[in-house]
Design a protein around this motif. Structure first.
Motif, mmCIF file in Angstrom:
data_model
loop_
_atom_site.group_PDB
_atom_site.id
_atom_site.type_symbol
_atom_site.label_atom_id
_atom_site.label_comp_id
_atom_site.label_asym_id
_atom_site.label_seq_id
_atom_site.Cartn_x
_atom_site.Cartn_y
_atom_site.Cartn_z
ATOM 1 N N SER A 215 38.236 21.926 57.618
ATOM 2 C CA SER A 215 38.302 20.619 58.270
ATOM 3 C C SER A 215 37.331 20.602 59.457
ATOM 4 C CB SER A 215 39.725 20.291 58.735
ATOM 5 O OG SER A 215 40.137 21.250 59.656
ATOM 6 N N VAL A 216 37.063 19.394 59.911
ATOM 7 C CA VAL A 216 36.072 19.199 60.978
ATOM 8 C C VAL A 216 36.566 19.765 62.311
ATOM 9 C CG1 VAL A 216 34.988 17.155 59.981
ATOM 10 C CG2 VAL A 216 37.047 16.902 61.375
ATOM 11 N N SER A 217 35.654 19.886 63.270
ATOM 12 C CA SER A 217 36.023 20.410 64.592
ATOM 13 C C SER A 217 36.794 19.346 65.378
ATOM 14 C CB SER A 217 34.772 20.801 65.374
ATOM 15 O OG SER A 217 34.202 19.656 65.989
ATOM 16 N N ASP A 218 37.476 19.812 66.425
ATOM 17 C CA ASP A 218 38.170 18.850 67.298
ATOM 18 C C ASP A 218 37.416 18.657 68.617
ATOM 19 O OD1 ASP A 218 38.578 21.222 68.537
ATOM 20 O OD2 ASP A 218 40.773 21.201 68.403
ATOM 21 N N VAL A 219 36.129 18.991 68.625
ATOM 22 C CA VAL A 219 35.325 18.873 69.857
ATOM 23 C C VAL A 219 35.146 17.401 70.244
ATOM 24 C CG1 VAL A 219 32.997 19.238 70.802
ATOM 25 C CG2 VAL A 219 34.129 21.063 69.514
ATOM 26 N N LYS A 220 35.447 17.120 71.501
ATOM 27 C CA LYS A 220 35.289 15.740 72.001
ATOM 28 C C LYS A 220 34.266 15.682 73.126
ATOM 29 C CE LYS A 220 40.142 14.557 71.167
ATOM 30 N NZ LYS A 220 40.505 15.885 70.669
ATOM 31 N N ASP A 221 34.052 16.823 73.770
ATOM 32 C CA ASP A 221 33.161 16.866 74.935
ATOM 33 C C ASP A 221 31.747 17.250 74.468
ATOM 34 O OD1 ASP A 221 31.771 17.392 77.225
ATOM 35 O OD2 ASP A 221 33.183 18.880 78.018
ATOM 36 N N ASP B 230 29.257 19.911 65.116
ATOM 37 C CA ASP B 230 30.036 18.711 65.427
ATOM 38 C C ASP B 230 29.361 17.447 64.908
ATOM 39 O OD1 ASP B 230 31.908 20.309 66.941
ATOM 40 O OD2 ASP B 230 30.224 20.548 68.330
ATOM 41 N N GLY B 231 28.095 17.564 64.525
ATOM 42 C CA GLY B 231 27.420 16.392 63.991
ATOM 43 C C GLY B 231 26.104 16.772 63.338
ATOM 44 N N HIS B 232 25.695 15.957 62.390
ATOM 45 C CA HIS B 232 24.354 16.083 61.805
ATOM 46 C C HIS B 232 23.773 14.688 61.723
ATOM 47 C CE1 HIS B 232 21.056 17.413 59.160
ATOM 48 N NE2 HIS B 232 21.223 16.230 58.595
ATOM 49 N N PHE B 233 22.531 14.568 62.187
ATOM 50 C CA PHE B 233 21.823 13.293 62.061
ATOM 51 C C PHE B 233 20.451 13.558 61.485
ATOM 52 C CE2 PHE B 233 18.753 10.306 64.149
ATOM 53 C CZ PHE B 233 19.065 9.212 63.361
ATOM 54 N N GLU B 234 20.079 12.762 60.491
ATOM 55 C CA GLU B 234 18.716 12.856 59.964
ATOM 56 C C GLU B 234 18.214 11.455 59.690
ATOM 57 O OE1 GLU B 234 17.958 16.068 57.421
ATOM 58 O OE2 GLU B 234 15.963 15.367 56.846
ATOM 59 N N MET B 235 16.961 11.218 60.039
ATOM 60 C CA MET B 235 16.416 9.864 59.951
ATOM 61 C C MET B 235 16.183 9.410 58.521
ATOM 62 S SD MET B 235 13.794 10.142 63.086
ATOM 63 C CE MET B 235 13.787 11.900 62.990
ATOM 64 N N LYS B 236 15.834 10.386 57.635
ATOM 65 C CA LYS B 236 15.604 10.037 56.234
ATOM 66 C C LYS B 236 15.984 11.238 55.385
ATOM 67 C CE LYS B 236 11.984 6.617 56.755
ATOM 68 N NZ LYS B 236 10.580 6.278 56.578
ATOM 69 N N ILE B 237 16.909 11.014 54.463
ATOM 70 C CA ILE B 237 17.332 12.107 53.600
ATOM 71 C C ILE B 237 17.675 11.503 52.235
ATOM 72 C CG2 ILE B 237 19.762 12.054 54.336
ATOM 73 C CD1 ILE B 237 19.556 15.227 54.361
ATOM 74 N N PRO C 19 35.359 13.436 64.361
ATOM 75 C CA PRO C 19 35.855 12.163 64.915
ATOM 76 C C PRO C 19 35.654 12.062 66.424
ATOM 77 C CG PRO C 19 37.440 13.075 63.359
ATOM 78 C CD PRO C 19 36.374 14.126 63.532
ATOM 79 N N GLY C 20 35.795 13.165 67.143
ATOM 80 C CA GLY C 20 35.740 13.138 68.605
ATOM 81 C C GLY C 20 34.385 12.753 69.178
#
Ligand code: IPD
Ligand code: CA
Length: 263
Positions: free
Chosen positions: A143-149, A201-208, A247-248
């Motif tokens: 499951s995903v992390s609970d990191v919010k900060d 905690d996250g992945h962002f890619e402009m084009k995939i 989610p955080g």
């Protein structure tokens, strides 16, 4: 449908294992890249098309009525159930004998991914997910992390030749300004999977592309990630932005990347 999916899930796991063995055998030794360039810094090796053909044939033998789409050869068969394969994701790493690469196989029903099977042979990690039935790493639930900060967060910013350098630098600056630590390690699939396991905690890619994300989308959903509406915004047909987050941090990353969230 349930029986049909059971059969396919079981078969797909077996096929990916066999394909992973081939990939390991063919992996270049550590050193400069061995392969050829499709575009600037976009590598393909002899293994990519061999593995795609192997998986395609195995699926065809068992499920001739199913559609099939791969990174190297495109859509070679059509069907309401459609397999989507990335034979090696992280080819730039694979071509230099590095460890961070994987095989990714998804089954879609029309335009919805139902099964995701991803194997990272060098780390002996096998990821599986079936819609509504959870996501697993080597059979243990993830499951995903609970990191919010953001100040303790780790975010991957994917890069490939189709992205625009100035935009990449803009997003890197925005993400770093939150206090996050960034990564760019060359396998979009494994990075998305890392969000599903909580290692990122996250992945962002402009084009995939679809084949990079189709299997991971099932894992992300089952692991509780928040994901941008990739499939509804063009991802079925063309390189499209993606944000996957715990989610955080989802609201913060959505604001930074200007991408809406699916839930
Ligand atoms: C690429 C990798 C890379 C990502 C690119 C993909 P490939 O796939 O996942 O990390 O940034 O968008 O095309 O070429 O290694 O199969
Ligand atoms: Ca890929």
């Amino acid at each position: 449908m349930s029986d049909e999916l059971d059969r396919r899930f079981k078969a797909a796991k077996h096929i990916v294992h066999k394909a992973a063995e081939i990939a390991l055998e063919l992996r270049p030794s550590p050193g400069g890249p061995q392969g050829s360039l499709k575009h600037v810094q976009d590598w393909v090796t002899a293994a990519d098309s061999k593995i795609e053909s192997f998986i395609s044939q195995e699926i065809k033998d068992l499920f001739p009525e199913d559609g099939f789409q791969g990174e190297e050869k495109g859509e070679t068969r059509t069907g309401s159930l459609r397999w989507v394969v990335d034979p090696i994701d992280g080819t730039s790493n694979y071509a230099r004998g590095r460890d961070r690469w994987c095989l990714s196989l998804a089954l879609m029903h029309n335009d919805e991914p139902l099964l995701g099977i991803i194997e990272a042979p060098c780390t002996q990690e096998f990821y599986t997910a079936r819609l509504g039935h959870g996501a697993f790493l080597n059979n243990a639930p993830i499951s995903v992390s609970d990191v919010k900060d953001p100040k303790i967060s780790m975010i991957e910013l994917g890069w490939s030749h189709v992205s625009v350098k100035e935009e990449f630098l803009y997003y890197a600056d925005k993400i770093l300004s939150t206090g996050a630590m960034i990564r760019t390690i060359g396998s979009g699939t494994l990075s998305l999977v890392d969000v599903a396991t909580g290692r990122l905690d996250g992945h962002f890619e402009m084009k995939i592309n679809l084949w990079d994300v189709a299997a991971a989308l099932v894992l992300l959903k089952e692991a509780g990630a928040v994901v941008s509406p990739f499939l509804k915004t063009g991802g079925l047909y063309k390189p499209t932005p993606i944000l996957a987050s715990s989610p955080g941090l989802a609201k913060l990353l959505s604001d930074i990347t200007h991408l809406p969230l699916d839930g």
